[in-house]
Write a protein that holds these residues in place. Structure first.
Motif, mmCIF file in Angstrom:
data_model
loop_
_atom_site.group_PDB
_atom_site.id
_atom_site.type_symbol
_atom_site.label_atom_id
_atom_site.label_comp_id
_atom_site.label_asym_id
_atom_site.label_seq_id
_atom_site.Cartn_x
_atom_site.Cartn_y
_atom_site.Cartn_z
ATOM 1 N N PHE A 203 0.958 -1.208 0.049
ATOM 2 C CA PHE A 203 0.051 0.133 -0.165
ATOM 3 C C PHE A 203 0.877 1.206 -0.099
ATOM 4 O O PHE A 203 0.502 2.527 -0.074
ATOM 5 N N THR A 204 2.095 1.062 0.368
ATOM 6 C CA THR A 204 3.163 2.382 0.132
ATOM 7 C C THR A 204 3.637 2.460 -1.314
ATOM 8 O O THR A 204 4.371 3.329 -1.481
ATOM 9 N N SER A 205 3.007 1.815 -2.202
ATOM 10 C CA SER A 205 3.585 1.800 -3.538
ATOM 11 C C SER A 205 5.222 1.819 -3.798
ATOM 12 O O SER A 205 5.646 2.563 -4.207
ATOM 13 N N PRO A 206 5.851 0.581 -3.185
ATOM 14 C CA PRO A 206 7.350 0.696 -3.217
ATOM 15 C C PRO A 206 7.979 0.062 -4.502
ATOM 16 O O PRO A 206 9.129 0.278 -4.720
ATOM 17 N N GLY A 207 7.081 -0.315 -5.353
ATOM 18 C CA GLY A 207 7.286 -0.999 -6.759
ATOM 19 C C GLY A 207 7.249 -2.266 -6.360
ATOM 20 O O GLY A 207 7.366 -2.990 -5.291
ATOM 21 N N ALA A 208 7.084 -3.381 -7.431
ATOM 22 C CA ALA A 208 6.939 -4.715 -7.264
ATOM 23 C C ALA A 208 8.075 -5.474 -6.951
ATOM 24 O O ALA A 208 7.795 -6.601 -6.043
ATOM 25 N N ASP A 209 9.455 -5.124 -7.257
ATOM 26 C CA ASP A 209 10.467 -5.731 -6.758
ATOM 27 C C ASP A 209 10.391 -5.708 -5.241
ATOM 28 O O ASP A 209 10.749 -6.688 -4.520
ATOM 29 N N ALA A 210 9.947 -4.411 -4.695
ATOM 30 C CA ALA A 210 10.096 -4.166 -3.210
ATOM 31 C C ALA A 210 9.200 -5.030 -2.319
ATOM 32 O O ALA A 210 9.191 -5.634 -1.437
ATOM 33 N N VAL A 211 7.851 -5.256 -3.258
ATOM 34 C CA VAL A 211 6.841 -6.012 -2.629
ATOM 35 C C VAL A 211 7.269 -7.382 -2.620
ATOM 36 O O VAL A 211 7.305 -8.212 -1.329
ATOM 37 N N VAL A 212 7.940 -7.976 -3.682
ATOM 38 C CA VAL A 212 8.337 -9.435 -3.569
ATOM 39 C C VAL A 212 9.356 -9.702 -2.498
ATOM 40 O O VAL A 212 9.423 -10.468 -1.706
ATOM 41 N N GLU A 213 10.349 -8.661 -2.373
ATOM 42 C CA GLU A 213 11.308 -8.714 -1.400
ATOM 43 C C GLU A 213 10.932 -8.743 -0.067
ATOM 44 O O GLU A 213 11.417 -9.541 1.106
ATOM 45 N N ASN A 214 10.036 -7.565 0.290
ATOM 46 C CA ASN A 214 9.365 -7.595 1.672
ATOM 47 C C ASN A 214 8.828 -8.787 2.002
ATOM 48 O O ASN A 214 8.851 -9.423 3.017
ATOM 49 N N VAL A 215 8.129 -9.597 1.271
ATOM 50 C CA VAL A 215 7.540 -10.752 1.558
ATOM 51 C C VAL A 215 8.346 -11.955 1.638
ATOM 52 O O VAL A 215 8.641 -12.575 2.602
ATOM 53 N N THR A 216 9.359 -12.055 0.695
ATOM 54 C CA THR A 216 10.133 -13.267 0.678
ATOM 55 C C THR A 216 11.171 -13.267 1.572
ATOM 56 O O THR A 216 11.619 -14.360 1.972
ATOM 57 N N SER A 217 11.745 -12.099 2.121
ATOM 58 C CA SER A 217 12.378 -12.078 3.241
ATOM 59 C C SER A 217 12.205 -12.398 4.494
ATOM 60 O O SER A 217 12.901 -12.780 5.345
ATOM 61 N N ALA A 218 10.707 -12.448 4.615
ATOM 62 C CA ALA A 218 10.369 -12.482 5.814
ATOM 63 C C ALA A 218 9.269 -13.907 5.950
ATOM 64 O O ALA A 218 9.191 -14.249 7.254
ATOM 65 N N VAL A 219 8.674 -14.197 4.802
ATOM 66 C CA VAL A 219 7.702 -15.376 5.016
ATOM 67 C C VAL A 219 8.484 -16.815 5.178
ATOM 68 O O VAL A 219 9.579 -16.944 5.240
ATOM 69 N N ARG A 220 7.674 -17.522 6.028
ATOM 70 C CA ARG A 220 8.227 -18.994 6.551
ATOM 71 C C ARG A 220 6.930 -19.883 6.781
ATOM 72 O O ARG A 220 5.816 -19.175 6.503
ATOM 73 N N PRO A 221 7.149 -21.085 6.763
ATOM 74 C CA PRO A 221 6.071 -21.874 6.907
ATOM 75 C C PRO A 221 4.780 -21.488 7.948
ATOM 76 O O PRO A 221 5.279 -21.043 9.296
ATOM 77 N N GLY A 222 3.719 -21.444 7.729
ATOM 78 C CA GLY A 222 2.656 -20.759 8.629
ATOM 79 C C GLY A 222 2.262 -19.411 8.286
ATOM 80 O O GLY A 222 1.137 -19.017 9.207
ATOM 81 N N SER A 223 3.296 -18.647 7.674
ATOM 82 C CA SER A 223 2.912 -17.055 7.667
ATOM 83 C C SER A 223 1.646 -16.804 7.017
ATOM 84 O O SER A 223 1.090 -17.517 6.282
ATOM 85 N N VAL A 224 0.899 -15.687 7.672
ATOM 86 C CA VAL A 224 -0.159 -14.933 7.156
ATOM 87 C C VAL A 224 0.372 -13.786 6.434
ATOM 88 O O VAL A 224 1.142 -13.010 7.034
ATOM 89 N N VAL A 225 0.270 -13.406 5.250
ATOM 90 C CA VAL A 225 0.929 -12.268 4.521
ATOM 91 C C VAL A 225 -0.251 -11.143 4.308
ATOM 92 O O VAL A 225 -1.319 -11.432 3.861
ATOM 93 N N SER A 226 0.178 -9.896 4.561
ATOM 94 C CA SER A 226 -0.855 -9.005 4.482
ATOM 95 C C SER A 226 -0.695 -8.235 3.049
ATOM 96 O O SER A 226 0.551 -7.788 2.625
ATOM 97 N N LEU A 227 -1.437 -8.330 2.048
ATOM 98 C CA LEU A 227 -1.637 -7.715 0.934
ATOM 99 C C LEU A 227 -2.561 -6.887 0.410
ATOM 100 O O LEU A 227 -3.691 -7.037 1.288
ATOM 101 N N HIS A 228 -2.969 -6.151 -0.798
ATOM 102 C CA HIS A 228 -3.898 -5.114 -0.857
ATOM 103 C C HIS A 228 -4.354 -5.086 -2.259
ATOM 104 O O HIS A 228 -3.466 -5.494 -3.274
ATOM 105 N N PHE A 229 -5.737 -5.549 -2.569
ATOM 106 C CA PHE A 229 -6.370 -5.069 -3.770
ATOM 107 C C PHE A 229 -5.906 -3.436 -4.149
ATOM 108 O O PHE A 229 -5.793 -2.727 -3.304
ATOM 109 N N GLY A 230 -6.082 -3.149 -5.368
ATOM 110 C CA GLY A 230 -5.965 -1.892 -5.688
ATOM 111 C C GLY A 230 -4.803 -1.327 -6.263
ATOM 112 O O GLY A 230 -4.807 0.154 -6.767
ATOM 113 N N TYR A 231 -3.721 -2.037 -6.203
ATOM 114 C CA TYR A 231 -2.431 -1.650 -6.663
ATOM 115 C C TYR A 231 -1.745 -2.374 -7.932
ATOM 116 O O TYR A 231 -1.613 -3.590 -7.897
ATOM 117 N N ALA A 232 -1.590 -1.584 -8.950
ATOM 118 C CA ALA A 232 -0.731 -2.426 -10.022
ATOM 119 C C ALA A 232 0.546 -3.117 -9.572
ATOM 120 O O ALA A 232 0.805 -4.203 -10.183
#
Length: 260
Positions: A203-232
């Motif tokens: 939701f901060t519009s950091p760019g698609a690369d940053a969105v991927v990095e934000n998730v993949t750097s923290a995700v682990r088995p069992g994670s619940v990830v927060s994302l949003h509709f409305g952003y290309a």
């Protein structure tokens, strides 16, 4: 952790042309309200000949407020705050479905008023649909009466559209609910409040690369990830994000599947 490969943004920019960040709203406590006016409410109509949607479930042994699922299974849940342009919402869902992923959508009640067909679109594709309050305001700072109205107002719309109050409740403009909001959600019929342990910050519009990095750097088995509709950016980020999860052996499932 391997950094996500650079992502081509041309198609995402075409998809997002003419749209602004006001089309979607995040839930960080310090986030500004959406600039767009609230849509006019239209009576929600139940879908004819449609099966009733799943109802909330109690998961024994799980806390009243969930931030993640079991860590011993190779599953993660991608959750989307349901608001913004329905064309982008549909594009997000299609990218998930291309990869065989199921997601969880927490819908804002006024968004359902404006786009009632999205409720069945989400459910009929096998995704979870839940409650993200009526107006998407700071629920933790509201009076008991106002917070109750926010929860039940969205629940009523979900029930009229789908036959169920939705599978989950997530508080608005905060990652976690106060004890009062947890009690009010339970009173409305939601045994668990759904939070998350990974924030994409899309939701901060950091760019698609940053969105991927934000998730993949923290995700682990069992994670619940927060994302949003409305952003290309989110649409563009999904294919490489889902590919990363697959290469790590992590299946993207609904929150109900994550806890079952």
């Amino acid at each position: 952790m391997t950094k996500a490969e650079p992502i081509r943004r041309r198609s995402a920019l075409r998809l997002g042309a003419g749209l602004t960040a006001a089309l979607a709203t995040g839930c960080a406590a310090d986030e500004h309200p959406a600039a767009t006016p609230a849509p006019k409410a239209h009576p929600a109509r139940p879908a004819e000949s449609a099966r009733a949607a799943p109802a909330p479930r109690r998961f024994p042994g799980q806390p009243a407020q969930l931030t993640h699922g079991p860590r011993d299974r190779d599953r993660v849940a991608l959750t989307f705050h349901g608001q913004g342009d329905p064309k982008i919402a549909d594009a997000v869902l299609k990218e998930a479905e291309k990869a065989g992923a199921h997601v969880t959508v927490l819908a804002v009640g006024t968004w359902l008023d404006q786009h009632p067909d999205m409720a069945r679109r989400i459910l009929d594709a096998g995704h979870d649909l839940g409650n993200h309050t009526l107006h998407h305001q700071g629920i933790n700072t509201m009076s008991e009466a106002d917070a109750t109205a926010e929860i039940t107002g969205c629940a009523d719309r979900l029930r009229r559209l789908t036959g169920s109050i939705g599978t989950w409740f997530r508080p608005s403009r905060t990652p976690t609910a106060t004890p009062l909001v947890v009690r009010l959600a339970q009173r409305a019929g939601y045994p668990h409040v759904l939070s998350y342990d990974v924030d994409s910050l899309d939701f901060t519009s950091p760019g698609a690369d940053a969105v991927v990095e934000n998730v993949t750097s923290a995700v682990r088995p069992g994670s619940v990830v927060s994302l949003h509709f409305g952003y290309a950016d989110t649409v563009a980020a999904l294919p490489p994000l889902l590919d990363h999860l697959s290469r790590r052996g992590l299946a993207a499932v609904t929150c109900t599947e994550l806890l079952t």
